[in-house]
Design a protein around this motif. Structure first.
Motif, short mmCIF file in Angstrom:
data_model
loop_
_atom_site.label_atom_id
_atom_site.label_comp_id
_atom_site.label_asym_id
_atom_site.label_seq_id
_atom_site.Cartn_x
_atom_site.Cartn_y
_atom_site.Cartn_z
N ARG A 100 -21.16 16.71 44.82
CA ARG A 100 -22.58 16.81 44.46
C ARG A 100 -23.25 17.92 45.27
O ARG A 100 -24.03 18.70 44.71
N ARG A 101 -22.96 18.01 46.58
CA ARG A 101 -23.56 19.06 47.40
C ARG A 101 -23.08 20.45 46.95
O ARG A 101 -23.84 21.42 46.93
N PRO A 112 -15.54 12.36 48.95
CA PRO A 112 -15.29 13.38 47.93
C PRO A 112 -16.40 13.51 46.90
O PRO A 112 -16.73 14.63 46.47
N ASP A 113 -16.99 12.39 46.45
CA ASP A 113 -18.04 12.46 45.43
C ASP A 113 -19.30 13.13 45.98
O ASP A 113 -19.92 13.97 45.31
N ARG A 114 -19.70 12.73 47.20
CA ARG A 114 -20.87 13.35 47.82
C ARG A 114 -20.62 14.85 48.06
O ARG A 114 -21.51 15.68 47.91
N LEU A 170 -25.87 23.84 52.24
CA LEU A 170 -25.26 22.96 51.23
C LEU A 170 -23.75 23.18 51.15
O LEU A 170 -22.98 22.22 50.99
N CYS A 171 -23.31 24.43 51.28
CA CYS A 171 -21.88 24.74 51.18
C CYS A 171 -21.10 24.08 52.32
O CYS A 171 -20.08 23.41 52.09
N ALA A 197 -25.44 23.53 45.63
CA ALA A 197 -25.40 24.89 46.15
C ALA A 197 -25.30 25.91 45.02
O ALA A 197 -26.00 26.94 45.02
N LEU A 198 -24.44 25.64 44.02
CA LEU A 198 -24.32 26.53 42.87
C LEU A 198 -25.62 26.61 42.08
O LEU A 198 -26.05 27.69 41.66
N ALA A 199 -26.27 25.46 41.88
CA ALA A 199 -27.53 25.44 41.13
C ALA A 199 -28.61 26.23 41.85
O ALA A 199 -29.38 26.99 41.23
N LEU A 200 -28.69 26.07 43.18
CA LEU A 200 -29.69 26.81 43.96
C LEU A 200 -29.41 28.31 43.90
O LEU A 200 -30.34 29.11 43.73
#
Length: 861
Positions: free
Chosen positions: A743-744, A738-740, A725-726, A748-751
């Motif tokens: 979101r990714r 930039p928006d996508r 994801l990073c 990554a932070l949430a995971l």
């Protein structure tokens, strides 16, 4: 406040004036007999054991077990009482005594009676620490108003750190309410068990009066901590907690305990005294750092003692942690100095009030010369002279000083030896056995070492502890097999060292083996809980296979908790032992396991590109080639691939990534395929082929399963989902989405937060920082890198710290703190260059150039 007076017809007891009266007549008693009467009267109707009387009346003095009976006999004669038909003191056969007369308050000034478990014996004399004590008390006053404090007390061995800390605790002892927890770090072979002194402190608090509340709050806020304190819960509850907390991470442990401590201090101020932090496990240091950095109000003081000489190596974890806290003013330090001649003279005046002042003033310089003003050495010299009868008031001055010059030991080791020689041979043997167990020991372990009955050993230690010269008592020790034994500790590390050195090498080996066998049997299926101790004893017993087993187990436990520094040390000890075994197929398989296990720890602590990391993975690949085509070849190849990539050798890393893919397809290995896709995607990213990178990384994300793949992070060095994801986020940004990309990055932070492991969180925060730098969002970047730097510092993740610092420096420069920001980037670039990590060099050089521009240093830029 004074102790109250008491009336039991027809007698009046006045503790304030030390008088017992019957009407107008005073009944004269010996001082110790009077103290025994006071203790009995202050606990009317209660069973008072002989042990309680010995601890309360003769604390710090060696006396026979018959002394309480002798005093009771004198009391019965003074009171006109009879043992067979008692009116005042009843004998409870084989147990102790009970004061049975009716006791009323006689109206003298009131005070709180002594608690049965509080020793009233003489306290050590403290000299020359008034200023430091006042400062510590001032900080405690701030703590009582909600300002948390971390204080380090520094000084050489014998300087009086423990005595000073105890004087401080005594000085706040009248504060009510307050909680005081004490824990001690002990020297270990390799690394200690994570959080050991803090667990000890909380366990002690839980066993004290009012400990039920401690257990209640731990159960609510820190169940994983409670699960590691078997003495505070039932077997059933502990088993349930262990099931519920299985697999939780060190990050969660830190979160639990910080919340629990704040809940505890919301009710009353708390002081945690952690002694000998120079021997601390790394996780305890992380906890201290986390507590110091929290912004929330808390009536909490952490006081840690340490020896500066132990921190001379620049990479000592306590030194690194303390310097970081000092930089941000999160801690204070009190460094205790040696005593001067005048202070030695003051000690002698208080210690020897019967001697002439002129004699003591002449003696003080001699003792100062022999001891350099070290309080421990000074006390030992005076003890020696007193016991030898050389400091009696009638001694001639010339005799005293002359004998001191000729006969006083020239080192504290000699003094310890002389004191040991005064003990019985049997007592010396028992203490030597204890020195093999460690700084803290149970009677059960020593009994096993010496092959003696536990009751006999325990009785000997109990007698010695009353003298308080070599050992002191600890709480009872309970093993899973039901063994219950008294616990003890050496008063000073030097006592253990001298005793241990008296043993022959062959005898040490024998004793270590007996201890290991007994403790291993005592813990049974839960032997992993004492893996560090078992590894230590089996290693020194030269039982290499057993030592190897427990070093590896200790490493696995530390890595699972995210304690990567401890994991590296334990695995390193295992590999060293393994190298001493004959070369066999089984030995090679064991080494392959260990090389792949230590790899992620090395990456986290030292970095991908170091020669040590390369040697580890190269050796793993050689072992795979020797043993045949094994599944372990993929993580070995991946490790070498990453070494080349981080060094900037993209061509070699690309070749290894393609080899990984071919092998994964041939073996139809889905896990190897997942990491091969990551390798190809990341390599494509650094080669500028962002579409190819996106294709490989998105394919990896689609096959990633957090539950099935989370354990692979401790084999490959990072989590496949977080990493994919990073790099996907960075690739999307560079492709113009930039928006996508954002979101990714958020995914990554949430995971990483779901996985709750410091390594995964650091990885996600690093790439979130990079994206924010791409977006020129300096304010957001500062917040993320603050968290990343704090996490990396607390967990010893130097690799991530080196990568985070240039990003943080760029943000500081953009926000106007030019020189500070440039300093961050330059320091980090130098560290990365030293480690051979060149892949980020162009990017970080651009950040430095922009920082120079912001500082109007155009030529440098």
């Amino acid at each position: 406040m004074n102790r109250p007076g008491f009336f039991f017809a027809p007698f009046r007891l006045d503790p304030v004036n030390a008088q017992l009266r019957r009407g107008d007549r005073e009944i004269v008693l010996r001082p110790k007999t009077f103290d025994v009467l006071c203790y009995l009267v202050e606990h009317p109707g209660q069973l008072v054991t002989k042990a309680m009387l010995l601890d309360a009346v003769w604390s710090g003095i060696v006396v026979g077990d018959s002394m309480p009976a002798t005093c009771v006999k004198e009391l019965r004669k003074a009171l006109g009482d009879e043992a067979r038909k008692p009116r005042f003191i009843e004998t409870v056969h084989r147990r102790g005594y009970r004061f049975i007369a009716k006791v009323t308050n006689a109206g003298t000034p009131q005070a709180t009676p002594r608690s049965p478990d509080v020793s009233q014996g003489p306290k050590p004399i403290m000299i020359g620490r008034e200023e430091e004590l006042a400062r510590l008390q001032g900080w405690y006053s701030q703590v009582c108003h909600g300002r948390r404090r971390v204080v380090f007390i520094a000084g050489e061995a014998g300087i009086g750190k423990s005595t000073f800390a105890q004087a401080f605790l005594d000085s706040i002892g009248r504060e009510s309410p307050r909680r005081i927890g004490r824990g001690e770090c002990v020297e270990q072979y390799g690394s200690g068990e994570p959080y050991m002194p803090v667990l000890e402190a909380l366990s002690r608090l839980g066993r004290e009066r009012g400990g039920e509340r401690i257990v209640e709050l731990l159960r609510k806020f820190a169940p994983m901590w409670l699960a590691q304190m078997p003495g505070l819960m039932s077997v059933e509850e502990r088993a349930r907690l262990q099931r519920e907390t299985q697999g939780v991470t060190q990050q969660r442990m830190l979160r639990e305990i910080t919340e629990a401590l704040e809940a505890l201090t919301a009710e009353s101020p708390m002081v945690l005294l952690l002694e000998d932090l120079h021997w601390s496990d790394f996780s305890t240091l992380e906890l201290i750092s986390a507590v110091a950095r929290r912004k929330e109000s808390a009536c909490l003081m952490v006081v840690g003692t340490y020896r500066p000489v132990e921190m001379l190596p620049s990479d000592h974890p306590l030194r690194t942690m303390k310097e970081e806290l000092e930089l941000h003013r999160y801690c204070e330090e009190l460094r205790l100095r040696l005593l001067n001649k005048q202070e030695v003279a003051s000690y002698l005046t208080r210690r020897l009030p019967g001697n002439e002042a002129r004699q003591l003033s002449r003696l003080a310089p001699v003792i100062h010369e022999r001891t350099d003003g070290n309080p421990l050495f000074m006390v030992n010299v005076v003890d020696y002279l007193v016991e030898a009868g050389l400091l009696a008031a009638s001694s001639a001055e010339s005799q005293m000083i002359g004998i001191v010059r000729l006969d006083a030991p020239r080192s504290v080791r000699q003094m310890v030896e002389r004191n040991l020689e005064r003990l019985k041979a049997d007592e010396q043997t028992v203490l030597e056995g204890a020195s093999v167990v460690g700084a803290e020991f149970s009677a059960a372990s020593v009994a096993a070492a010496l092959e003696r009955p536990q009751t006999e050993v325990e009785a000997c230690f109990t007698r010695l502890s009353r003298h308080e010269q070599f050992i002191s008592t600890q709480g009872p020790v309970v093993w899973p097999d039901g063994t219950i034994a008294a616990g003890f500790r050496f008063q000073h590390a030097l006592y253990q060292e001298v005793l241990y050195e008296r043993l022959s090498v062959s005898h040490r080996l024998e004793l270590h083996q007996r201890i290991a066998i007994r403790e291993e049997a005592g813990y049974g299926e839960r032997a992993d809980e004492v893996a560090v101790q078992l590894a230590h004893h089996y290693s020194l017993a030269n039982v290499k296979t057993k030592a190897l087993q427990y070093f590896q187990l200790a490493g696995e436990r530390a890595a699972t908790r995210g304690a990567m520094v401890e994991a590296e040390e334990q695995y390193r000890c295992a590999l060293k032992l393994l190298g001493e075994l004959p070369e066999t197929v089984e030995r090679d398989r064991r080494e392959l396991e260990l090389q792949l296990a230590i790899g992620p720890a090395l990456i986290a602590v030292k970095g991908w590109a170091t020669a040590e990391t390369e040697r580890t993975y190269t050796r793993a690949r050689e072992l795979c080639d020797r043993l045949g085509d094994l599944p372990e070849l993929s993580p070995a190849l991946f490790g070498i691939y990453a070494v080349y990539l981080v060094r900037g050798d993209v061509k070699s890393s690309r070749a290894l990534a393609e080899q990984l893919m071919r092998r994964a397809k041939s073996a139809q290995d889905s896990v190897a395929m997942l990491y091969a896709r990551i390798a190809l995607g990341v390599t494509s990213y650094f080669m500028g082929d962002f579409l190819a990178a996106l294709e490989h990384l998105e394919a990896g994300i689609s096959t990633y399963d957090p539950e099935r793949h989370r354990s692979l992070a401790l084999r490959y060095g990072f989590d496949a989902g977080v990493w994919s994801l990073c790099y996907t986020s960075a690739s999307l940004w560079l492709l113009g989405y930039p928006d996508r990309a954002l979101r990714r990055s958020d995914e990554a932070l949430a995971l990483a937060q779901k996985l709750s492991h410091p390594l995964m969180l650091a990885q996600a925060e690093l790439w979130a920082s990079i994206l924010r730098q791409f977006r020129q969002e300096a304010g957001v970047l500062i917040r993320i890198t603050d968290s990343l730097i704090r996490r990396s510092t607390e967990h010893g993740l130097n690799n991530w710290l080196d990568w985070a610092s240039p990003l943080h420096g760029w943000a500081e420069a953009v926000l106007g703190h030019h020189e500070e920001g440039i300093g961050y980037i330059l320091k980090s670039r130098a560290a990365l260059d030293e480690k051979g990590a060149r892949v980020w060099w162009p990017y970080f050089s651009c950040l430095l150039a922009e920082a120079y521009m912001k500082a109007d240093r155009i030529d440098d830029g």
